[in-house]
Design a protein around this motif. Structure first.
Motif, short mmCIF file in Angstrom:
data_model
loop_
_atom_site.label_atom_id
_atom_site.label_comp_id
_atom_site.label_asym_id
_atom_site.label_seq_id
_atom_site.Cartn_x
_atom_site.Cartn_y
_atom_site.Cartn_z
N ALA A 21 0.83 -1.21 0.00
CA ALA A 21 0.00 0.00 0.00
C ALA A 21 0.87 1.26 0.00
N ALA A 22 2.07 1.15 0.55
CA ALA A 22 2.96 2.32 0.62
C ALA A 22 3.68 2.58 -0.69
N LEU A 23 3.61 1.64 -1.63
CA LEU A 23 4.24 1.84 -2.95
C LEU A 23 3.32 2.68 -3.83
N PRO A 24 3.88 3.39 -4.81
CA PRO A 24 3.04 4.16 -5.73
C PRO A 24 2.12 3.22 -6.51
N SER A 25 0.95 3.70 -6.88
CA SER A 25 0.05 2.88 -7.69
C SER A 25 0.74 2.54 -9.01
N GLY A 26 0.62 1.28 -9.43
CA GLY A 26 1.26 0.85 -10.68
C GLY A 26 2.68 0.34 -10.50
#
Ligand code: NAP
Length: 307
Positions: A209-214
């Protein structure tokens, strides 16, 4: 003075021949032909023998692998150092695998392979490497080699470890407190952490969830660092784009394992790197000679840290 080799049996004769040629003063015994266990000074092993207590003159345990998570360190005698062999061949293998997969994700190879299967001819916009952010978890022997190598392509590079690091051209983050800031900038996240109590299950829903979308994820560390169900949820929701998985908690996976057929998972059978006697021998012999001279060895495991 004898060294007991207890690892991949097919490579045993090569190790024996290398010692015979370059270090004939060290007698090599190939498991299970141990002879008198009290004559064994060095153990080079994937896993120690169960009757280790009988090896009363053992001086060093050399792990012929980059990780030592397969060892129960608490069961090994305190006075015997556990030392991993820093095989340049392993670093080379991991650099190759990381380059191959990072470039493939960067250039959308999985998407284009799916399109070809569907006879679809569609070109998508290219992202310049300078706008692609590559983050590596674990800045040890392997993570550092990968980040240095990826610099040649012009990617924006980030790294995260337990302690502070300085690597030219890489934004380094340290400790749990800085993990969210690191993750929020990783378009491609590559895990090269050792498996310890602290890193077990670290690739989980909160981290994704903490990673950028995509974003995409590559796990080159150990299978138990990944929560499989959380990865599937993050991929199926569209939050994560793609995953490359080289390691699984159970290897080989069962026939029913959902990763086999998942369209967004590229699965490889733990081939990131392998220890080859030809490249590892020099590092092992160097450490044995250091030990014999009473000098510090390289790759000594800190038992409390677990790596
Ligand atoms: P290493 O030299 O021991 O480096 C480990 C790195 O991980 C260090 O930078 C360490 O931080 C960091 N780290 C450890 N625990 C951490 C934590 N709790 N939080 C944040 N950072 C943490 O190990 P290596 O030789 O690079 O190998 C890494 C791992 O790669 C191995 O343990 C193995 O599991 C895996 N591997 C996989 C393959 C394959 O074929 N897929 C092949 C070889 C190795 P500090 O620098 O602050 O200590």
């Amino acid at each position: 003075m004898a060294l007991l080799y207890k690892s991949d049996p097919s490579r045993g004769p090569t190790w024996k021949a290398l010692f015979a040629e370059h270090a004939p003063d060290i007698e090599i015994r190939l498991w299970p032909d141990v002879g008198d266990p009290t004559e064994i000074r060095y153990l080079a092993a994937w896993l120690p023998p169960e009757n280790l207590a009988e090896f009363s003159n053992l001086e060093v345990i050399y792990a012929l692998s980059a990780g030592v998570d397969q060892f129960d360190l608490s069961q090994l005698p305190d006075h015997v150092p556990v030392v991993r062999v820093l095989d340049p061949g392993i670093a080379q293998g991991i650099v190759e695998y990381a380059s191959l997969t990072v470039l493939s994700l960067h250039r959308q190879v999985p998407l284009y392979l799916r399109q070809q299967h569907q006879h679809e001819w569609t070109a998508h916009a290219l992202t310049p490497a300078s706008e692609r952010r590559i983050g590596v978890m674990g800045l040890g022997n392997l993570g550092t080699a990968v980040l240095r190598h990826l610099g040649a392509y012009g990617f924006k590079r980030l790294g995260w470890a337990r302690s502070a690091h300085h690597i030219e051209g890489v934004d380094c983050y340290a400790g749990k407190a800085q993990l969210p800031a690191f993750l929020s900038q990783c378009d491609i996240l590559l895990c090269l952490l050792p498996l310890t109590d602290e890193t077990r299950g670290i690739l989980n829903a909160d981290l994704f969830a903490a990673l950028p979308s995509g974003a995409s994820v590559i796990n080159l560390g150990r299978g138990a660092q990944l929560v499989d169900a959380d990865l599937l949820t993050a991929l199926d929701s569209g939050h994560l784009d793609q995953a490359v998985i080289d390691v699984l908690e159970q290897e080989p996976p069962s026939e029913e394992h959902p990763f086999w057929d998942h369209p967004k998972i590229w699965l490889t059978p733990h081939i990131g790197a392998m220890t080859f006697p030809q490249s590892a021998f020099g590092a092992l012999l160097d450490n044995i000679r250091r030990h014999q001279r009473g000098e510090a060895m390289t790759g000594v495991i800190e038992r409390l840290r677990g790596y």
